[in-house]
Design a protein around this motif. Sequence first.
Motif, PDB file in Angstrom:
ATOM      1  N   GLN A 199       5.837   6.801   3.627  1.00  0.00           N
ATOM      2  CA  GLN A 199       4.734   5.871   3.348  1.00  0.00           C
ATOM      3  C   GLN A 199       4.297   5.176   4.638  1.00  0.00           C
ATOM      4  O   GLN A 199       5.146   4.768   5.449  1.00  0.00           O
ATOM      5  CB  GLN A 199       5.184   4.846   2.307  1.00  0.00           C
ATOM      6  N   PHE A 200       2.993   5.003   4.788  1.00  0.00           N
ATOM      7  CA  PHE A 200       2.411   4.410   6.003  1.00  0.00           C
ATOM      8  C   PHE A 200       3.021   3.046   6.311  1.00  0.00           C
ATOM      9  O   PHE A 200       3.355   2.760   7.458  1.00  0.00           O
ATOM     10  CB  PHE A 200       0.888   4.281   5.820  1.00  0.00           C
ATOM     11  N   THR A 258       2.164   6.385  -7.646  1.00  0.00           N
ATOM     12  CA  THR A 258       1.984   4.989  -8.073  1.00  0.00           C
ATOM     13  C   THR A 258       0.994   4.913  -9.241  1.00  0.00           C
ATOM     14  O   THR A 258       1.244   4.226 -10.236  1.00  0.00           O
ATOM     15  CB  THR A 258       1.493   4.121  -6.890  1.00  0.00           C
ATOM     16  N   LEU A 302      -4.507  -3.665  -4.775  1.00  0.00           N
ATOM     17  CA  LEU A 302      -4.552  -3.291  -3.355  1.00  0.00           C
ATOM     18  C   LEU A 302      -5.792  -3.853  -2.661  1.00  0.00           C
ATOM     19  O   LEU A 302      -5.817  -4.004  -1.449  1.00  0.00           O
ATOM     20  CB  LEU A 302      -4.495  -1.768  -3.197  1.00  0.00           C
ATOM     21  N   LYS A 315       5.834   1.916   5.772  1.00  0.00           N
ATOM     22  CA  LYS A 315       7.253   1.900   6.143  1.00  0.00           C
ATOM     23  C   LYS A 315       7.486   2.501   7.537  1.00  0.00           C
ATOM     24  O   LYS A 315       8.623   2.688   7.943  1.00  0.00           O
ATOM     25  CB  LYS A 315       8.071   2.641   5.088  1.00  0.00           C
ATOM     26  N   PHE A 362       0.856  -1.195   0.000  1.00  0.00           N
ATOM     27  CA  PHE A 362       0.000   0.000   0.000  1.00  0.00           C
ATOM     28  C   PHE A 362       0.894   1.248   0.000  1.00  0.00           C
ATOM     29  O   PHE A 362       1.674   1.465   0.916  1.00  0.00           O
ATOM     30  CB  PHE A 362      -0.914  -0.016   1.232  1.00  0.00           C
ATOM     31  N   PRO A 363       0.784   2.092  -1.038  1.00  0.00           N
ATOM     32  CA  PRO A 363       1.811   3.130  -1.220  1.00  0.00           C
ATOM     33  C   PRO A 363       1.546   4.500  -0.602  1.00  0.00           C
ATOM     34  O   PRO A 363       2.411   5.370  -0.668  1.00  0.00           O
ATOM     35  CB  PRO A 363       1.839   3.271  -2.752  1.00  0.00           C
ATOM     36  N   ALA A 364       0.369   4.736  -0.017  1.00  0.00           N
ATOM     37  CA  ALA A 364       0.026   6.104   0.419  1.00  0.00           C
ATOM     38  C   ALA A 364       0.940   6.613   1.538  1.00  0.00           C
ATOM     39  O   ALA A 364       1.341   5.860   2.421  1.00  0.00           O
ATOM     40  CB  ALA A 364      -1.420   6.156   0.869  1.00  0.00           C
ATOM     41  N   THR A 365       1.237   7.894   1.486  1.00  0.00           N
ATOM     42  CA  THR A 365       2.023   8.524   2.549  1.00  0.00           C
ATOM     43  C   THR A 365       1.079   8.951   3.682  1.00  0.00           C
ATOM     44  O   THR A 365      -0.146   8.963   3.508  1.00  0.00           O
ATOM     45  CB  THR A 365       2.741   9.780   2.029  1.00  0.00           C
ATOM     46  N   SER A 401       4.308   7.347  -3.336  1.00  0.00           N
ATOM     47  CA  SER A 401       3.043   7.821  -2.762  1.00  0.00           C
ATOM     48  C   SER A 401       1.934   7.186  -3.599  1.00  0.00           C
ATOM     49  O   SER A 401       2.220   6.559  -4.626  1.00  0.00           O
ATOM     50  CB  SER A 401       2.948   9.349  -2.853  1.00  0.00           C
ATOM     51  N   PHE A 402       0.686   7.351  -3.152  1.00  0.00           N
ATOM     52  CA  PHE A 402      -0.411   6.720  -3.895  1.00  0.00           C
ATOM     53  C   PHE A 402      -0.539   7.343  -5.283  1.00  0.00           C
ATOM     54  O   PHE A 402      -0.637   6.642  -6.292  1.00  0.00           O
ATOM     55  CB  PHE A 402      -1.728   6.852  -3.129  1.00  0.00           C
TER      56      PHE A 402
END
Lengths: 232, 266
Positions: free
Chosen positions: A123-124, B217, B32, A126, A90-93, B213-214
């Motif tokens: 990122q969350f 991505t 996801l 990490k 999951f990539p969101a910061t 970041s989302f």
Amino acid sequence: MQLIRVEDLSFSYDGRVRVLEEVSFGVDKGDFVGVIGPNGAGKTTLFKILLGFLRPSRGKVFLFGEDIRNFRDWSRIGYVPQRLSVEQSFPATVEELLSLVAPKERVRELADFLHMNSFIGRQFQKLSGGQQQLVLLGMALASGPELLLLDEPTAGLDVHAQMHILEILKDLSLNEGKTIMMISHDIGTVLKNVDKVLCLNRKVLYYGEPDGAVEVIEEMFGLRRGAGDGTP
Amino acid sequence: MELLNYDFVQRGIITGLLVAVSCSIAGVFLILRRMAFLGAGLSHAAFGGIALGTLLRVEPFIFTALFTVLVGNLVQAISSRRRIPGDAAIALVFSGGVALAVLILGLVKGFGEYVFGYLFGNILMVTKEEFFFTILSSVVVVSFFALFYRKLVLLSFSEEVAKLKGVNITLMNHLLISVSSLVIVLSIKVVGIILASSMVVIPALTALLLGRSFMSTVLISVVVAVSSVVVGIGVAFYYDLPPSGSIVGAMILLFSGAFLKKVLKN
């Protein structure tokens, strides 16, 4: 005013084994309530009912004086879940996540209040466990809720992170007048910090001041000679 | 370069690019949401739709899109009520779709010759109707993701948190599955039923390795898909190869590069 009122609540997942049995209690505005009980006592199930994720098999639940079946104003409640099974990639910061639930100005306020500025761009997935809990708490606080439901917010954290989160919760309770209900296995911390203790093992075994809860907790966890069969 | 002057070539390239954008955005959310296998399942279910459309003598592409959206929602409905696990529901429509196609293949004479184009795709055989349908569908797909971006990211993060923040989980899941079913059908024209899921999965997977970041991505996923289509079509023209294979080949190469970069960095 009671923010939560539970009357004669029973719940079963399969219609046979009851996870909760005739549970009744009320939480007043401004209370900081610790929920204690062995594994499988129904603590998380109780929270899921209070959040409307599960429907009671019997009994009634009122939130802010309104029957939960009609309650729609979920922004008045903040929730920090026990464990999030977020996809590893999951990539969101942190900033992106907070921006999903709060305007820019509020994101800045939350980052300051929860001391998240040093990792807001990371990122969350990490982050350390403690940092992730702070982000979840930040998301829960985004809409300025009056009631906070926290499911083991300090589980698996080191002592420093636990103390940091507890300090924030105490601040929210004492200075901002938030009503908090927190599940925890850390009995010492709960007894030291909360106003009321709810001892739950399918039924309510005790609900009241922390001082009166000690004997019940000892019995519930089998810490007294010849007493109880609960798991410590 | 002379080839670019032909209408059918221009239509093919634009279709490929539009499908690349739609699939690559949808792919990030599907992976996801742990629904990567959905692409393979629904593209094979779509095979049944194509066969049924042919049997009923209706425009197969549009009929298949409706058929696949319906099947996708059926998968969502039966798996969300936990009657059967999600992956098993996808496996069910995967085999059901192929079985339906095989049966109709036996009933309809001449369908066999026509099937090849659907199995492996043919980007240079896009009809005007299919072209306009692709443009319209791509606008719908991109608008959906732009409009519901916040809700979809929150849903990918945690359904419980999303629900408390006012997201209608059931509606959003059904909308996501409908849009994903549509992009899978669109990708059939570009790379065929067998490779359709690669358009959805590989660019997104590559982007998840590289994104910081989302939003980045999602953008990387679009860039990977679009550049693979451009390179793939170019290679196919130059060496006279099937475009579907070269497009997916380019995607695999980009994924391998990203994977290698990640391994070396760690």
